[in-house]
Design a protein around this motif. Structure first.
Motif, PDB file in Angstrom:
ATOM      1  N   SER A 263     -10.455   0.016  11.896  1.00 13.29           N
ATOM      2  CA  SER A 263     -11.201  -1.234  11.752  1.00 13.29           C
ATOM      3  C   SER A 263     -10.503  -2.146  10.768  1.00 13.29           C
ATOM      4  N   ALA A 264     -10.454  -3.423  11.093  1.00 17.42           N
ATOM      5  CA  ALA A 264      -9.825  -4.392  10.210  1.00 17.42           C
ATOM      6  C   ALA A 264     -10.626  -4.535   8.929  1.00 17.42           C
ATOM      7  N   PRO A 265      -9.945  -4.756   7.802  1.00 10.64           N
ATOM      8  CA  PRO A 265     -10.666  -4.991   6.562  1.00 10.64           C
ATOM      9  C   PRO A 265     -11.526  -6.239   6.685  1.00 10.64           C
ATOM     10  N   PRO A 266     -12.557  -6.336   5.850  1.00  7.92           N
ATOM     11  CA  PRO A 266     -13.407  -7.531   5.891  1.00  7.92           C
ATOM     12  C   PRO A 266     -12.571  -8.790   5.734  1.00  7.92           C
ATOM     13  N   GLY A 267     -12.872  -9.815   6.526  1.00 15.66           N
ATOM     14  CA  GLY A 267     -12.173 -11.085   6.425  1.00 15.66           C
ATOM     15  C   GLY A 267     -11.072 -11.255   7.439  1.00 15.66           C
ATOM     16  N   GLY A 268     -10.616 -10.155   8.048  1.00 10.64           N
ATOM     17  CA  GLY A 268      -9.573 -10.272   9.066  1.00 10.64           C
ATOM     18  C   GLY A 268      -8.319 -10.889   8.506  1.00 10.64           C
ATOM     19  N   GLY A 269      -7.779 -11.906   9.200  1.00 10.96           N
ATOM     20  CA  GLY A 269      -6.589 -12.593   8.734  1.00 10.96           C
ATOM     21  C   GLY A 269      -5.407 -11.655   8.654  1.00 10.96           C
ATOM     22  N   MET A 270      -4.548 -11.874   7.642  1.00 16.93           N
ATOM     23  CA  MET A 270      -3.355 -11.065   7.473  1.00 16.93           C
ATOM     24  C   MET A 270      -3.701  -9.592   7.311  1.00 16.93           C
ATOM     25  N   ALA A 271      -4.721  -9.289   6.500  1.00 16.53           N
ATOM     26  CA  ALA A 271      -5.101  -7.890   6.276  1.00 16.53           C
ATOM     27  C   ALA A 271      -5.526  -7.227   7.575  1.00 16.53           C
ATOM     28  N   GLY A 272      -6.277  -7.955   8.391  1.00 18.19           N
ATOM     29  CA  GLY A 272      -6.706  -7.394   9.664  1.00 18.19           C
ATOM     30  C   GLY A 272      -5.546  -7.128  10.593  1.00 18.19           C
ATOM     31  N   MET A 273      -4.591  -8.052  10.633  1.00 18.62           N
ATOM     32  CA  MET A 273      -3.427  -7.865  11.483  1.00 18.62           C
ATOM     33  C   MET A 273      -2.634  -6.637  11.049  1.00 18.62           C
ATOM     34  N   ILE A 274      -2.427  -6.495   9.740  1.00 25.60           N
ATOM     35  CA  ILE A 274      -1.644  -5.368   9.230  1.00 25.60           C
ATOM     36  C   ILE A 274      -2.344  -4.047   9.532  1.00 25.60           C
ATOM     37  N   ALA A 275      -3.669  -4.033   9.403  1.00 21.40           N
ATOM     38  CA  ALA A 275      -4.419  -2.804   9.663  1.00 21.40           C
ATOM     39  C   ALA A 275      -4.360  -2.396  11.125  1.00 21.40           C
ATOM     40  N   GLY A 308       8.023  -5.087  -0.469  1.00 20.73           N
ATOM     41  CA  GLY A 308       8.126  -6.166   0.505  1.00 20.73           C
ATOM     42  C   GLY A 308       7.718  -7.487  -0.112  1.00 20.73           C
ATOM     43  N   LEU A 309       8.183  -8.557   0.523  1.00 21.86           N
ATOM     44  CA  LEU A 309       7.844  -9.906   0.076  1.00 21.86           C
ATOM     45  C   LEU A 309       6.731 -10.474   0.951  1.00 21.86           C
ATOM     46  N   ALA A 314       2.062  -7.258   1.473  1.00 19.88           N
ATOM     47  CA  ALA A 314       0.740  -6.854   1.952  1.00 19.88           C
ATOM     48  C   ALA A 314       0.842  -5.564   2.771  1.00 19.88           C
ATOM     49  N   GLU A 315       1.902  -5.444   3.568  1.00 14.17           N
ATOM     50  CA  GLU A 315       2.118  -4.199   4.310  1.00 14.17           C
ATOM     51  C   GLU A 315       2.369  -3.036   3.357  1.00 14.17           C
ATOM     52  N   THR A 316       3.160  -3.291   2.323  1.00 16.08           N
ATOM     53  CA  THR A 316       3.432  -2.252   1.332  1.00 16.08           C
ATOM     54  C   THR A 316       2.137  -1.799   0.671  1.00 16.08           C
ATOM     55  N   HIS A 317       1.309  -2.751   0.305  1.00 15.60           N
ATOM     56  CA  HIS A 317       0.030  -2.429  -0.323  1.00 15.60           C
ATOM     57  C   HIS A 317      -0.814  -1.555   0.607  1.00 15.60           C
ATOM     58  N   PHE A 318      -0.923  -1.944   1.851  1.00 14.29           N
ATOM     59  CA  PHE A 318      -1.741  -1.219   2.821  1.00 14.29           C
ATOM     60  C   PHE A 318      -1.201   0.192   3.060  1.00 14.29           C
ATOM     61  N   ILE A 319       0.094   0.302   3.293  1.00 12.47           N
ATOM     62  CA  ILE A 319       0.679   1.596   3.673  1.00 12.47           C
ATOM     63  C   ILE A 319       0.759   2.539   2.489  1.00 12.47           C
ATOM     64  N   THR A 320       1.104   2.040   1.306  1.00 14.13           N
ATOM     65  CA  THR A 320       1.191   2.945   0.151  1.00 14.13           C
ATOM     66  C   THR A 320      -0.181   3.480  -0.244  1.00 14.13           C
ATOM     67  N   LEU A 321      -1.214   2.679  -0.046  1.00  9.39           N
ATOM     68  CA  LEU A 321      -2.555   3.194  -0.337  1.00  9.39           C
ATOM     69  C   LEU A 321      -3.017   4.191   0.727  1.00  9.39           C
ATOM     70  N   ASN A 322      -2.601   3.997   1.958  1.00  5.76           N
ATOM     71  CA  ASN A 322      -2.943   4.940   3.029  1.00  5.76           C
ATOM     72  C   ASN A 322      -2.106   6.209   2.977  1.00  5.76           C
ATOM     73  N   LYS A 323      -0.830   6.053   2.590  1.00  9.11           N
ATOM     74  CA  LYS A 323       0.115   7.170   2.595  1.00  9.11           C
ATOM     75  C   LYS A 323       0.804   7.304   1.233  1.00  9.11           C
TER      76      LYS A 323
END
Length: 410
Positions: A263-275, A308-309, A314-323
């Protein structure tokens, strides 16, 4: 209010306006560009324009004899663009209203409402298209200059991706001497920003030259850098609806995703796309095993970093917290922050690096608190603010130079 008071206010207003106008004229006279323009270092061979001068002004010349209007998207601070003036020769010529920030800038040319690239420059992938680019010389450009030092190797690889049903591209930097040795090296997985691709860090960012120079200076322990395309083009644009997946080879068009989508994080946008775009699977389950099996790597958590820039941050943030068990070193370059709450009960990173340009005021101004909070919670963290730059490659070149020595120290 009586007539006398009104007259005094009007006179004061007029005088203030005259003084302001005089000040503006004096300022413009003081900042008139010096006529020491030279071709940009990113120009095509034998092309005299675009040009830059010692103050950071940019000058453009476009041949469009039948056009009525030509405008370049760059301008003072990148706002509003620069309108070019038609000369008798059929060329349109114009200079930015003020100096540009140091470093690399994308731009495009608008001719009578249609968008084109400047034929004088090389083309650089940004905004999901090949765009024109110009380099404004920086006072500190020595750290990414091409020097007479040992150079590493930049090679393109194609790795199989079952999750996207294709082969995907990445660029791999290996340090000088890699081919002749037997040493195993740690690896930095370095991600580009929105609308860019796997070529961006090497060309616009000059990552390989920064690495060569840091190694030659003894500033860093040599490591491998891997740069890959950070999207699968299945999760939709930020803020837009998800795209259906591509059909299998020879198959009927798909009507929707059949895989399990987080599920996409609340607010969608960039965070939702990355998820939702599946890049975590590409990186962790496909690219990293391929790199570890085809290059001499330190194939464990302490031998891996991810940074990442912008979108890549944002991808780094998402993936490092998941993995968090996959990467020991984490870096966000104009790509958000970490906070102690989201790090709680996760494998502790060896080091966190977070940076912004000074003109990214919201991010830059908040860094002291971000750093203090993380340190108070027991995390090893370094923050950096690039002076005089915004959300642009000079910020990220400098960030790589500052982050490099912090990686793989143990």
């Amino acid at each position: 209010m009586n007539l006398k008071s009104s007259a005094i206010i009007l006179a004061t207003t007029l005088l203030s306006g005259i003084c302001y106008a005089q000040t503006q004229i004096q300022t413009q006279m003081q900042t008139a560009p010096l006529e020491d323009f030279k071709p940009s270092s990113f120009n095509q061979p034998f092309q005299a324009y675009p040009q830059v001068n010692s103050q950071g002004y940019a000058r453009f010349r476009i041949h469009a004899p039948n056009a009525d209007s030509v405008r370049v998207s760059l301008g003072l601070g990148g706002q509003g663009g620069t309108k070019l003036t038609k000369a008798d020769s059929g060329y349109f010529i114009g200079t930015t209203a003020g100096p540009m920030d140091e470093g690399f800038h994308y731009y495009r040319v608008n001719v009578d409402g249609a968008t084109f690239n400047d034929p004088g420059t090389g083309f650089f992938y940004g905004s999901q298209r090949w765009e024109s680019g110009i380099e404004i010389p920086a006072k500190d450009q020595d750290f990414y200059a091409l020097k007479d030092v040992p150079h590493g190797n930049m090679q393109q690889i194609l790795f199989p991706s079952k999750s996207t049903n294709t082969s995907r591209a990445a660029f791999v930097y290996t340090p000088p001497g890699y081919e002749k040795g037997s040493t195993k090296y740690p690896v930095l997985y370095l991600q580009h920003g929105w609308g860019e691709n796997e070529t961006s860090w090497g060309i616009q960012g000059k990552a390989n030259l920064i690495m060569d120079n840091m190694i030659a200076e003894g500033r860093i322990k040599p490591f491998i850098v891997v740069m890959t395309y950070g999207m699968t083009n299945t999760g939709g644009r930020p803020g837009g609806p998800p795209r259906p997946p591509a059909p299998p080879a020879g198959g009927a068009p798909a009507t929707g995703r059949t895989d399990s989508v987080r599920s996409a994080p609340p607010g969608g946008g960039m965070a939702g796309m990355i998820a939702n775009n599946g890049f975590q699977t590409v990186l962790v389950d496909e690219l990293i095993p391929y790199v570890d099996s085809h290059f001499r790597t330190v194939a464990n958590r302490n031998g891996r970093a991810m940074a990442g820039l912008s979108m890549g941050g944002a991808e780094t943030h998402f993936i490092t917290l998941n993995k968090p068990e996959v990467f020991g070193y984490w870096g966000l370059l104009s790509g958000g922050n970490y906070n102690p709450e989201e790090l709680k009960d996760k494998a502790k990173p060896k080091h966190i690096f977070i940076s912004y340009g000074s003109k990214e005021t919201r991010g830059a101004d908040g860094l002291p608190k971000v750093e203090a909070d993380l340190k108070a919670a027991g995390y090893n963290v370094t923050t950096y603010v690039s002076p005089g730059t915004a959300h642009e490659f000079q910020t990220w070149r400098r960030s790589l130079y500052q982050m490099g020595p912090l990686l793989f120290k143990d």
